[in-house]
Design a protein around this motif. Structure first.
Motif, PDB file in Angstrom:
ATOM      1  N   ARG A 117       0.813  -1.208   0.000  1.00 29.82           N
ATOM      2  CA  ARG A 117       0.000   0.000   0.000  1.00 29.82           C
ATOM      3  C   ARG A 117       0.854   1.270   0.000  1.00 29.82           C
ATOM      4  N   HIS A 118       1.887   1.304   0.853  1.00 28.78           N
ATOM      5  CA  HIS A 118       2.691   2.534   0.867  1.00 28.78           C
ATOM      6  C   HIS A 118       3.767   2.513  -0.205  1.00 28.78           C
ATOM      7  N   ASN A 119       4.190   1.333  -0.631  1.00 31.55           N
ATOM      8  CA  ASN A 119       5.104   1.157  -1.767  1.00 31.55           C
ATOM      9  C   ASN A 119       6.383   1.982  -1.641  1.00 31.55           C
ATOM     10  N   LYS A 120       6.981   1.925  -0.478  1.00 31.57           N
ATOM     11  CA  LYS A 120       8.309   2.502  -0.248  1.00 31.57           C
ATOM     12  C   LYS A 120       9.286   1.345  -0.011  1.00 31.57           C
ATOM     13  N   PRO A 121      10.581   1.553  -0.261  1.00 31.31           N
ATOM     14  CA  PRO A 121      11.544   0.461  -0.059  1.00 31.31           C
ATOM     15  C   PRO A 121      11.345  -0.215   1.301  1.00 31.31           C
ATOM     16  N   SER A 122      11.103  -1.509   1.283  1.00 33.20           N
ATOM     17  CA  SER A 122      10.722  -2.257   2.490  1.00 33.20           C
ATOM     18  C   SER A 122      11.196  -3.701   2.370  1.00 33.20           C
ATOM     19  N   LEU A 123      11.300  -4.350   3.518  1.00 26.14           N
ATOM     20  CA  LEU A 123      11.467  -5.806   3.526  1.00 26.14           C
ATOM     21  C   LEU A 123      10.798  -6.348   4.779  1.00 26.14           C
ATOM     22  N   MET A 124      10.560  -7.636   4.788  1.00 21.96           N
ATOM     23  CA  MET A 124       9.941  -8.268   5.941  1.00 21.96           C
ATOM     24  C   MET A 124      10.973  -9.064   6.711  1.00 21.96           C
ATOM     25  N   ILE A 125      10.986  -8.916   8.024  1.00 25.34           N
ATOM     26  CA  ILE A 125      11.780  -9.781   8.904  1.00 25.34           C
ATOM     27  C   ILE A 125      10.793 -10.673   9.643  1.00 25.34           C
ATOM     28  N   TYR A 126      10.842 -11.952   9.389  1.00 23.18           N
ATOM     29  CA  TYR A 126       9.938 -12.883  10.063  1.00 23.18           C
ATOM     30  C   TYR A 126      10.431 -13.144  11.475  1.00 23.18           C
ATOM     31  N   GLY A 127       9.517 -13.153  12.440  1.00 21.80           N
ATOM     32  CA  GLY A 127       9.900 -13.368  13.835  1.00 21.80           C
ATOM     33  C   GLY A 127      10.510 -14.731  14.099  1.00 21.80           C
ATOM     34  N   GLU A 165       8.965 -15.438   1.422  1.00 22.90           N
ATOM     35  CA  GLU A 165      10.375 -15.604   1.032  1.00 22.90           C
ATOM     36  C   GLU A 165      10.488 -16.028  -0.427  1.00 22.90           C
ATOM     37  N   ALA A 166       9.581 -16.886  -0.881  1.00 19.56           N
ATOM     38  CA  ALA A 166       9.573 -17.298  -2.288  1.00 19.56           C
ATOM     39  C   ALA A 166       9.219 -16.148  -3.216  1.00 19.56           C
ATOM     40  N   MET A 167       8.608 -15.091  -2.667  1.00 20.58           N
ATOM     41  CA  MET A 167       8.284 -13.892  -3.443  1.00 20.58           C
ATOM     42  C   MET A 167       9.443 -12.903  -3.493  1.00 20.58           C
ATOM     43  N   GLY A 168      10.482 -13.147  -2.689  1.00 28.08           N
ATOM     44  CA  GLY A 168      11.650 -12.274  -2.703  1.00 28.08           C
ATOM     45  C   GLY A 168      11.567 -11.090  -1.767  1.00 28.08           C
ATOM     46  N   LEU A 169      10.667 -11.127  -0.782  1.00 25.99           N
ATOM     47  CA  LEU A 169      10.441  -9.983   0.098  1.00 25.99           C
ATOM     48  C   LEU A 169      11.159 -10.082   1.432  1.00 25.99           C
ATOM     49  N   THR A 170      11.926 -11.156   1.642  1.00 28.03           N
ATOM     50  CA  THR A 170      12.708 -11.315   2.867  1.00 28.03           C
ATOM     51  C   THR A 170      14.144 -11.687   2.506  1.00 28.03           C
ATOM     52  N   LEU A 171      15.023 -11.630   3.489  1.00 28.80           N
ATOM     53  CA  LEU A 171      16.367 -12.147   3.298  1.00 28.80           C
ATOM     54  C   LEU A 171      16.316 -13.664   3.210  1.00 28.80           C
ATOM     55  N   PRO A 172      17.260 -14.286   2.510  1.00 25.83           N
ATOM     56  CA  PRO A 172      17.261 -15.749   2.384  1.00 25.83           C
ATOM     57  C   PRO A 172      17.307 -16.423   3.762  1.00 25.83           C
ATOM     58  N   GLY A 173      16.428 -17.388   3.952  1.00 20.83           N
ATOM     59  CA  GLY A 173      16.398 -18.151   5.189  1.00 20.83           C
ATOM     60  C   GLY A 173      15.521 -17.581   6.276  1.00 20.83           C
TER      61      GLY A 173
END
Length: 429
Positions: free
Chosen positions: A5-15, A78-86
């Motif tokens: 929605r905000h479409n700014k440079p972002s990534l997800m860190i999974y807990g 992760e398969a979408m490329g939105l997190t760091l590998p692993g």
């Protein structure tokens, strides 16, 4: 969704996922508790047995440890490329998870420098990767709602419920993970984590490794250095020996679900079920019936919970007590259907997300006790043995019940929300 929605440079860190528990030398986890409750109600275990399971099921921090909703979405993202590998399979309490948090700063810098934004990464191609991941890993039905809603947030309009069935028709189930399998997600670290799985799936041609990611590299480049899956391990089956030849998530339609429904059928419980309907207008009533021993173990029964959909719930509250209790009680002669949704920890013959939901006058609203219901994962159908004329006659007499919530934000949500087959999203204009 927020990133799109905000479409700014972002990534997800999974807990990160929780470690598996152990009780009297046997592995236990959160879903074991619900199953044990059912076992207690039907006299299969004692109060002391249940107490031991509850005390040892969750030994620390982290998301529910099987391929339940959180881990399903984490591997898919992760398969979408939105997190760091692993990220998706690094346990919550591991030093590697802290190192991932530190490495996130470098990745965000790359995203800023290269102007990599979420909508550059959330595409029809990357969503397809997520669907493949969910099928291979035997993931949660909740992923259907979430991926549809993510696509909506990213204005991807050619991604629909039918894509799930299309992918399921060609992608096998390979992961022997709970709730229906043997292993916990944290165990995947021993074989290289999800990067090793992605490397295998890219090599097999099931995952698109050429999509961009938050690292500035392609998905294929991200997992290039991951270990190859050891042929002696049995957590991820080879393509020649799948757990199920096609996906476990099935999109069903029929006179009970003309707008679609979502089933989670691994094949271990069979692929077709027919039984007499037993209908409940809320989950609590079903739970009371189960815990009072009111389910006949000798007659095929289809338990139906309605008025729990996006509008009727409102908000599709998660159902786990009923499915867990039935598994724990050993009632294999029972199937569950609902216009609500199930926990990712649920397993057995279950169908959710029935559209139209009861609250808007869908056919599930006029299902009656004793009607014969058939769930067929081969023909992808969900039907009641009731004629079109009788359905029309019942619907003509049906009256919408009073909404459970009539003021405030939740009432506005119930008024505006769309159906589950489109992600249960709000379309205000």
């Amino acid at each position: 969704m927020a990133m799109a929605r905000h479409n700014k440079p972002s990534l997800m860190i999974y807990g990160g996922s929780i470690k598996g528990g152990s009780n009297l030398g046997k592995p236990v986890n959160i879903s074991t508790c619900f199953e044990a409750h059912g076992a207690l109600m039907y006299g299969k275990i004692t109060e002391a047995d249940l107490d031991g399971i509850v005390k040892n099921a969750c030994p620390g921090a982290g998301a529910c440890g099987g391929m339940y909703t959180a881990n399903t979405m984490a591997t898919g993202i992760e398969a979408m490329g939105l997190t760091l590998p692993g990220s998706s399979t690094t346990p919550a309490e591991s030093p590697a998870k802290m190192r991932e948090c530190l490495r996130a700063a470098e990745a965000i810098k790359i995203c800023l420098e290269k102007d990599i934004k979420p909508r550059d990464l959330i595409t029809k191609e990357s969503l397809e990767n997520a669907l493949v991941s969910t099928m291979v890993m035997c993931g949660s039905t909740n992923s259907v709602l979430h991926y549809l809603a993510i696509a909506h947030s990213a204005d991807i309009h050619d991604f629909t419920l039918d894509d799930f069935q299309r992918v399921a028709n060609k992608v096998p189930v390979l992961a022997d993970l709970k709730p229906s399998g043997k292993y916990m997600v944290a165990d995947l670290v021993d074989i290289g984590g999800f990067p090793a799985v992605l490397k295998f799936l890219i090599h097999a041609g099931l995952i698109n490794g050429d999509i961009p990611t938050v690292t500035g590299k392609t998905l294929k480049e991200n997992v290039w250095g991951a270990p190859s899956l050891d042929p002696s391990q049995d957590m991820i089956r080879p393509l020649s020996n799948p757990i199920r030849e096609t996906g476990h998530i099935r999109i069903l339609r029929g006179n009970l679900a003309p707008g679609g429904a979502v089933a989670k059928i691994t094949g271990k419980e069979g692929r077709k079920f027919t039984g007499k309907a037993m209908v409940f207008d809320k989950e609590d009533d079903l739970n009371a019936k189960i815990f009072n021993g009111g389910i006949d173990p000798n007659e095929n029964t289809v338990l139906c919970v309605r008025y729990e959909g996006p509008k009727g719930g409102p908000g599709m509250p998660e159902q786990l007590k009923s499915s867990g209790a039935l598994m724990g009680a050993g009632l294999r002669n029972v199937a569950l259907i609902t216009d609500g949704r199930y926990s990712g920890a649920s397993h057995g013959f279950i169908v959710g997300h029935i559209v139209p939901e009861a609250a808007v006058g869908g056919p599930i609203a006029i299902l009656q006790d004793g009607d014969m219901v058939t769930i067929d994962a081969e023909t992808n159908s969900l039907s009641m043995d009731v004629s079109e004329e009788e359905i029309a006659a019942r619907l003509s007499k049906w009256k919408a019940p009073r909404m459970k919530v009539n003021r405030g934000a939740l009432a506005k949500y119930a008024y505006l929300v769309g159906d589950a087959s489109h992600g249960a999203v709000l379309d205000m204009f």
